[in-house]
Write an enzyme that holds these catalytic residues in place. Structure first.
Site, PDB file in Angstrom:
ATOM      1  N   ASP A  15       0.808  -1.283  -0.034  1.00 54.33           N
ATOM      2  CA  ASP A  15      -0.152   0.107  -0.145  1.00 54.33           C
ATOM      3  C   ASP A  15       0.942   1.190   0.026  1.00 54.33           C
ATOM      4  OD1 ASP A  15      -2.330  -1.780   0.143  1.00 54.33           O
ATOM      5  OD2 ASP A  15      -2.111  -1.449   2.427  1.00 54.33           O
ATOM      6  N   HIS A  33      -4.544  -1.854  -5.773  1.00 53.24           N
ATOM      7  CA  HIS A  33      -3.559  -0.812  -6.474  1.00 53.24           C
ATOM      8  C   HIS A  33      -4.507   0.203  -6.759  1.00 53.24           C
ATOM      9  CE1 HIS A  33       0.284  -3.403  -7.412  1.00 53.24           C
ATOM     10  NE2 HIS A  33       0.060  -3.399  -6.472  1.00 53.24           N
TER      11      HIS A  33
HETATM   12  P1  GDP Z   1      -0.291   0.108  -3.646  1.00 51.49           P
HETATM   13  O1  GDP Z   1      -1.114  -1.233  -3.373  1.00 51.49           O
HETATM   14  O2  GDP Z   1       0.960   0.283  -3.451  1.00 51.49           O
HETATM   15  O3  GDP Z   1      -0.549   0.607  -5.270  1.00 51.49           O
HETATM   16  O4  GDP Z   1      -1.069   1.275  -2.966  1.00 51.49           O
HETATM   17  P2  GDP Z   1      -2.592   1.590  -2.687  1.00 51.49           P
HETATM   18  O5  GDP Z   1      -3.059   2.016  -3.749  1.00 51.49           O
HETATM   19  O6  GDP Z   1      -3.307   0.451  -1.895  1.00 51.49           O
HETATM   20  O7  GDP Z   1      -2.427   2.848  -1.662  1.00 51.49           O
HETATM   21  C1  GDP Z   1      -2.011   4.208  -1.854  1.00 51.49           C
HETATM   22  C2  GDP Z   1      -3.176   5.037  -1.930  1.00 51.49           C
HETATM   23  O8  GDP Z   1      -2.388   6.388  -1.804  1.00 51.49           O
HETATM   24  C3  GDP Z   1      -4.178   5.084  -2.825  1.00 51.49           C
HETATM   25  O9  GDP Z   1      -5.419   5.553  -2.502  1.00 51.49           O
HETATM   26  C4  GDP Z   1      -3.542   6.301  -3.930  1.00 51.49           C
HETATM   27  O10 GDP Z   1      -4.576   7.096  -4.905  1.00 51.49           O
HETATM   28  C5  GDP Z   1      -3.026   7.324  -2.726  1.00 51.49           C
HETATM   29  N1  GDP Z   1      -1.732   7.976  -3.087  1.00 51.49           N
HETATM   30  C6  GDP Z   1      -0.885   7.706  -3.834  1.00 51.49           C
HETATM   31  N2  GDP Z   1       0.129   8.434  -3.678  1.00 51.49           N
HETATM   32  C7  GDP Z   1      -0.212   9.508  -2.979  1.00 51.49           C
HETATM   33  C8  GDP Z   1       0.115  10.846  -2.760  1.00 51.49           C
HETATM   34  O11 GDP Z   1       1.296  11.171  -2.968  1.00 51.49           O
HETATM   35  N3  GDP Z   1      -0.527  11.439  -1.953  1.00 51.49           N
HETATM   36  C9  GDP Z   1      -1.764  11.249  -1.783  1.00 51.49           C
HETATM   37  N4  GDP Z   1      -2.566  11.996  -0.783  1.00 51.49           N
HETATM   38  N5  GDP Z   1      -2.366  10.079  -1.964  1.00 51.49           N
HETATM   39  C10 GDP Z   1      -1.602   9.206  -2.528  1.00 51.49           C
END
Ligand code: GDP
Length: 425
Positions: free
Chosen positions: A13, A41
């Site tokens: 995440d 993701h």
């Molecule tokens: P992954 O499984 O590693 O792709 O991560 P997730 O999707 O579960 O979690 C990342 C969350 O953080 C998602 O809701 C993204 O839209 C959000 N996100 C990613 N980068 C940023 C950022 O720089 N700032 C903010 N506020 N949200 C972000």
């Protein structure tokens, strides 16, 4: 351009999907090489907001070929559901832009039941599985008790194979767990629905990747979860059942000869963890609630509130090392803007000693965090697009993390949208 893997450094995440979505601009092929539909993701772009579970995050780019490699837990039912969601929002999915390895093993309908039944048996000793059948799937894969996607092209042999697997699995379902047995009709329904829908996408993706490599195409390898959930290098037994490491990407993708020159390790500006197991830097109470709300830390797959804490330098340094990360994308820095003082877990204390090396899993439960505080920056940074535009204290925080983890932070993400990114030269 070189081949690149985008991997999680911590508990998952971290924002890998958002980074893959951004980077696919420069790549021709995106491959998922491990894991299944048990994590999500999140990607936000011009088509809307998506929680991808199995589909590679390059699916939104025209001309990018997306591959589900042999290392993934291919669940036809959840894949079809996800494909429908994406198509409904106007994203085209064809056998040209989505290819499934004929060597990917299929997650069978009973794997989900096994997951659910075992977690129920474990009761308060449960692992916190997402109950998507991933652990039973990988156990069976390594016992050679599942079928390959390519077997869909051999219906007679496939039915015989499935019948014998079903007879074997029914013994465990009925005699160990007292559950209902599977029937041939149930298998037939599964084959005629979900499996028929994915079949047009199944092909020899190894041959495709070999050709792409020869033609000098740029290949991006997309991981699920993070270093601390790796089956071999993570916090055993609170890991996932596959290898989340960049080093596994060539094997799980179908291109064992691939050299991966760039490894982008994704690190969140604070820590989160879903499920059970030791989480040394964990925060509790109001402080934790505030951070969870600010970062909207709820599981993309399950909606479960994530456990939260400050950035954990000890765990992150370990994650960087095992992934052999060549650079870091630090995400969600904007989330910390509300804090007057920013906590960072700089060391652990174990048996009265300060430790900087990530402890053996059993010793983690006895480790305590050593927390230091940095001055906050007190202003919204989500519109910053250049390093110099970041407030001085935000830059100080990034530079401190960079020095401590020993890897250059090339990308600083300040929002979930594709362009909310600062690229450092
Ligand atoms: P992954 O499984 O590693 O792709 O991560 P997730 O999707 O579960 O979690 C990342 C969350 O953080 C998602 O809701 C993204 O839209 C959000 N996100 C990613 N980068 C940023 C950022 O720089 N700032 C903010 N506020 N949200 C972000």
């Amino acid at each position: 351009m070189a081949n690149c893997a985008i991997v999680g450094i911590n508990w998952g995440d971290e924002g890998k999907g958002r980074m893959v979505d951004l980077m696919t601009e420069n790549y021709d092929v995106v491959v998922r090489f491990q894991g299944g539909g048990n994590a999500g993701h999140t990607v936000i772009n011009e088509h809307g907001k998506f929680a991808l579970h199995l589909l590679p995050s390059g699916i939104f780019r025209d001309g990018v070929v997306n591959i589900l490699g042999n290392g993934v837990a291919l669940d036809p039912e959840s894949l079809v559901r996800e494909m429908n969601e994406v198509v409904e929002k106007g994203v085209p999915l064809t056998p040209d832009n989505l290819k499934i390895s004929e060597r990917a093993s299929l997650l069978l309908p009973w794997h989900r039941d096994m997951d659910e039944l075992e977690e129920r048996r474990l009761a308060d000793k449960k692992y916190g599985s997402t109950k998507q059948g991933i652990a039973p799937f990988y156990s069976d894969k390594y016992q050679k008790k599942t079928v390959l996607a390519g077997e869909l092209f051999y219906p007679e042999e496939l039915r015989n194979h499935l019948r014998s697997l079903m007879e074997w699995k029914n013994l465990t379902l009925t005699k160990v767990y007292g559950a209902e047995p599977y029937t041939e009709q149930m298998i037939e329904d599964w084959l005629n629905n979900a499996c028929e829908k994915i079949k047009p996408h199944v092909c020899d993706t190894g041959a495709f990747l070999k050709k792409a490599q020869k033609e000098g195409k740029n290949i991006l390898f997309e991981a699920q979860l993070g270093s601390l959930r790796d089956l071999d290098y993570g916090i055993h037994p609170y890991t996932t059942s596959s290898n989340t490491m960049a080093a596994y990407a060539p094997i799980g993708s179908g291109l064992p000869s691939a050299k991966i020159e760039d490894v982008i390790g994704v690190v969140k500006a604070y820590s989160t963890c879903v499920g059970e197991g030791p989480f040394v830097c964990e925060m509790f109470g109001e402080e934790a609630d505030k951070l969870r709300e600010a970062g909207f830390e709820y599981g993309a797959k399950t909606g479960r509130p994530r456990r939260v804490g400050p950035l954990d330098i000890v765990a992150t340094r370990y994650g960087v090392e095992v992934q052999a990360a060549t650079c870091i994308a630090l995400t969600k820095l904007d989330v910390l803007s509300y804090m007057d003082r920013i906590p960072v877990c700089t060391h652990y204390k174990l048996n009265g000693q300060i430790v900087d090396d990530f402890p053996f899993p059993v010793a983690l439960a006895k480790s305590e965090p050593v927390v230091e505080y940095f001055d906050g920056w007190g202003t919204d940074i989500s519109s910053c697009r250049k390093w110099e535009e970041l407030p001085e204290n935000a830059r100080k925080y990034v530079l401190f993390v960079e020095k401590e983890i020993g890897c250059p932070i090339k990308y600083v993400s300040v929002g979930p949208e594709r362009d909310s990114i600062i690229v450092r030269d």
